[in-house]
Write a protein that holds these residues in place. Sequence first.
Motif, PDB file in Angstrom:
ATOM      1  N   ARG A 221       5.464  16.487 -19.100  1.00 11.30           N
ATOM      2  CA  ARG A 221       6.228  15.329 -18.395  1.00 11.30           C
ATOM      3  C   ARG A 221       6.532  16.392 -16.334  1.00 11.30           C
ATOM      4  O   ARG A 221       6.102  16.563 -15.455  1.00 11.30           O
ATOM      5  CB  ARG A 221       7.081  14.573 -17.953  1.00 11.30           C
ATOM      6  CG  ARG A 221       6.795  13.789 -18.742  1.00 11.30           C
ATOM      7  CD  ARG A 221       5.992  12.514 -19.195  1.00 11.30           C
ATOM      8  NE  ARG A 221       6.115  11.700 -17.408  1.00 11.30           N
ATOM      9  CZ  ARG A 221       7.228  10.655 -17.382  1.00 11.30           C
ATOM     10  NH1 ARG A 221       7.557   9.981 -18.684  1.00 11.30           N
ATOM     11  NH2 ARG A 221       7.481  10.320 -15.660  1.00 11.30           N
TER      12      ARG A 221
ATOM     13  N   LYS B  53       8.752  17.308  -4.496  1.00 11.41           N
ATOM     14  CA  LYS B  53       8.114  16.622  -6.045  1.00 11.41           C
ATOM     15  C   LYS B  53       9.086  17.153  -7.198  1.00 11.41           C
ATOM     16  O   LYS B  53       9.183  16.103  -8.461  1.00 11.41           O
ATOM     17  CB  LYS B  53       6.623  18.329  -6.791  1.00 11.41           C
ATOM     18  CG  LYS B  53       5.699  18.263  -5.565  1.00 11.41           C
ATOM     19  CD  LYS B  53       4.895  19.082  -6.539  1.00 11.41           C
ATOM     20  CE  LYS B  53       2.924  19.042  -5.770  1.00 11.41           C
ATOM     21  NZ  LYS B  53       2.349  19.819  -6.503  1.00 11.41           N
TER      22      LYS B  53
ATOM     23  N   ARG C 227       3.392  18.251 -15.328  1.00  5.89           N
ATOM     24  CA  ARG C 227       2.359  18.736 -14.734  1.00  5.89           C
ATOM     25  C   ARG C 227       2.633  17.176 -13.401  1.00  5.89           C
ATOM     26  O   ARG C 227       1.767  17.297 -12.612  1.00  5.89           O
ATOM     27  CB  ARG C 227       1.936  16.553 -15.763  1.00  5.89           C
ATOM     28  CG  ARG C 227       1.114  17.761 -16.830  1.00  5.89           C
ATOM     29  CD  ARG C 227       1.072  16.967 -18.195  1.00  5.89           C
ATOM     30  NE  ARG C 227       0.257  16.937 -19.130  1.00  5.89           N
ATOM     31  CZ  ARG C 227       0.934  18.265 -19.854  1.00  5.89           C
ATOM     32  NH1 ARG C 227       1.684  18.543 -19.587  1.00  5.89           N
ATOM     33  NH2 ARG C 227      -0.222  18.871 -20.919  1.00  5.89           N
ATOM     34  N   SER C 228       3.354  17.004 -13.283  1.00  7.62           N
ATOM     35  CA  SER C 228       4.580  16.685 -12.028  1.00  7.62           C
ATOM     36  C   SER C 228       4.433  18.225 -10.475  1.00  7.62           C
ATOM     37  O   SER C 228       4.485  18.293  -9.493  1.00  7.62           O
ATOM     38  CB  SER C 228       5.056  16.298 -12.324  1.00  7.62           C
ATOM     39  OG  SER C 228       5.069  14.919 -12.825  1.00  7.62           O
TER      40      SER C 228
ATOM     41  N   THR D 186      11.500  14.049  -6.271  1.00  5.40           N
ATOM     42  CA  THR D 186      10.730  12.307  -7.367  1.00  5.40           C
ATOM     43  C   THR D 186      11.012  12.742  -8.211  1.00  5.40           C
ATOM     44  O   THR D 186      11.231  11.916  -9.404  1.00  5.40           O
ATOM     45  CB  THR D 186       9.161  12.571  -7.161  1.00  5.40           C
ATOM     46  OG1 THR D 186       9.455  12.163  -4.996  1.00  5.40           O
ATOM     47  CG2 THR D 186       8.208  11.602  -6.864  1.00  5.40           C
ATOM     48  N   ALA D 187      10.016  14.270  -9.526  1.00  7.13           N
ATOM     49  CA  ALA D 187       9.841  14.259 -10.790  1.00  7.13           C
ATOM     50  C   ALA D 187      11.519  14.292 -11.326  1.00  7.13           C
ATOM     51  O   ALA D 187      11.698  13.472 -12.348  1.00  7.13           O
ATOM     52  CB  ALA D 187       9.620  15.592 -11.139  1.00  7.13           C
TER      53      ALA D 187
ATOM     54  N   GLU E  16      12.910  10.100 -10.902  1.00 10.85           N
ATOM     55  CA  GLU E  16      11.979   9.308 -12.472  1.00 10.85           C
ATOM     56  C   GLU E  16      11.676   9.949 -13.883  1.00 10.85           C
ATOM     57  O   GLU E  16      12.641   8.693 -14.015  1.00 10.85           O
ATOM     58  CB  GLU E  16      10.549   9.561 -12.032  1.00 10.85           C
ATOM     59  CG  GLU E  16       9.765   8.982 -13.134  1.00 10.85           C
ATOM     60  CD  GLU E  16       8.364   9.341 -13.275  1.00 10.85           C
ATOM     61  OE1 GLU E  16       7.336   8.818 -13.512  1.00 10.85           O
ATOM     62  OE2 GLU E  16       8.066  10.097 -12.130  1.00 10.85           O
TER      63      GLU E  16
END
Length: 561
Positions: free
Chosen positions: A20, A71, A23-24, A74-75, A78
Amino acid sequence: MVNHIVKVYDQAYIGYLHARLTRSIPELNRFQVGALADFVFDTCAQNQDFEPVWPAINVEDSIDHAMVDAKVDTALNELIDETWDGWTQLAIRIEQEGPLPQQDADQDNQDDEDNQEEDDNLSVSTATAMSIDTISTLGISRLDVATGPYTLPPLADPSHSTDNAIRSQAPPSVSITTTTITRYPHLFIKILFDVLCSLERLNEDQHTAPAPQTSVHWNWTHHQLSGMHDWSYLNHHQRSKLVRGISKSINNNTPVDIERLPRVFSQQSRQQVTTLVAETQRALAAGTFSSEAYLVSPKARLFSVLPTPSLTRKFIQVSHDSLGEIMRHFGLEHYVVPQAIRPVAGQVHDNFKILNLKRIHSGRGIFLNQLYTDGYSVCVPFKKMSGASIGQSLRLTDISPVAMQQMDVWGIDPGVTDIFVASNSSDPRRAYLSPADLPDEPLLATPPNPRHQIRRFSSAEYYVKAGYRKTVAIIKAWKQQHGITEIVSSFGSPKTSVRQNITAYITEKLRHLDRLLLFYGQDIQQLRFLNYRGAQLVNHELVEIFVDGGRKYGSHASNCN
């Protein structure tokens, strides 16, 4: 099945977090992403043996730091939110089911002495749980801070919706430990299945070609250079250095220095590299550059939810009674003593006297009246004799500064009895510390010592010197010769969540099981023993290097022997 779930769970979930994050945040390399994945897992697992460590991450100057910070912010919010919510629901399920019978739990964990204290508390973390406010104030947008998470500033935007979602949840009351997984495997296998489904969906999304990129990924550069004829003359280190250099030259829009290319490169290969760099830079400037999806973001590594037993022969225990039955089978009844005669502690049972055990009395320990064998090699266990300590424990402060300048100080972990060479991961759950991971400088100010050359033993060199690669080549040739490669390739992969594919894999494997067992149960055992012998020789050489420099670095006065 339980052992499989316990072994796979941490690796599988951290692999999912890694995929994950990859890709983020494609700007980070795999080591940086791996450190962030470990941080997320340890933060939510609440295992007191693995406290979350905030990684020090430094990105290249050519990358927009503010963009990467956003990024990462946020990642991580999440993923922590998602993982925290899932494990909170898991904790509720565990509390609803209640504790398993104590005798069953003790039976499952009888060999795990390290987890006995957790057994008494059903793995409920006795340490103070990390609060939600602490998690949301880790300063995860500051990549250049190398201090611990408790000293970092808060997030830039406290009103972020994901941040509020994290704050609104209560911490799970159950820590994710080996004991917890062992007691509730039926709950964790559901999580493994969901993780496998998510990884498969991530890999399916990669079939579409990505939008034009503004930079090249090192995977793409590696793919382009690997097609050159002179590529085969480079070792692993030279290839990695060349790929990084070419990628940096392309992304920084600077010409490649032909003189710095490997000497083994011919003039044709040098011209190919120059052309590749120039054409790629023009495509990036024009906004027309794109590459295959798997070269920009490699597919996530899948795993099998069900255990896949090995086809090689297992080591079985031969006790004094088992040896007696074997002797009767081969017509040696007159050597067998009655079963009523039990072994006496510290003495060799009469059944084992049929074997040549002269070395038992050479100070190796107390023979345990049992053997282990896989049909080719035999393992003889002994109980070590330990003496009482008569000395007084010393502390570092007990040694005078003058004495410190005249000696080398080495730290030895008394709990480690084997030498391991492992991968790049620093987490002890995923890898053991290897000799290559030793610090470049001694812990204290001491003169340079050739014994530090032990760090030159890379994992690749270790496996070559131990003979593992030669063994792999031999087995590969044997598989092709006996048609095993063709049979195995028809099985499909067990690393799938599709029930029909799993059933087909099991059915096909059972159909060829006799032939596979015959192949793996004979000469393969000899090769496995040779691997063991080679590893013991290399381990001995590592110890020699550590102590006096070994054969390679010599043994003389200048080596501080």
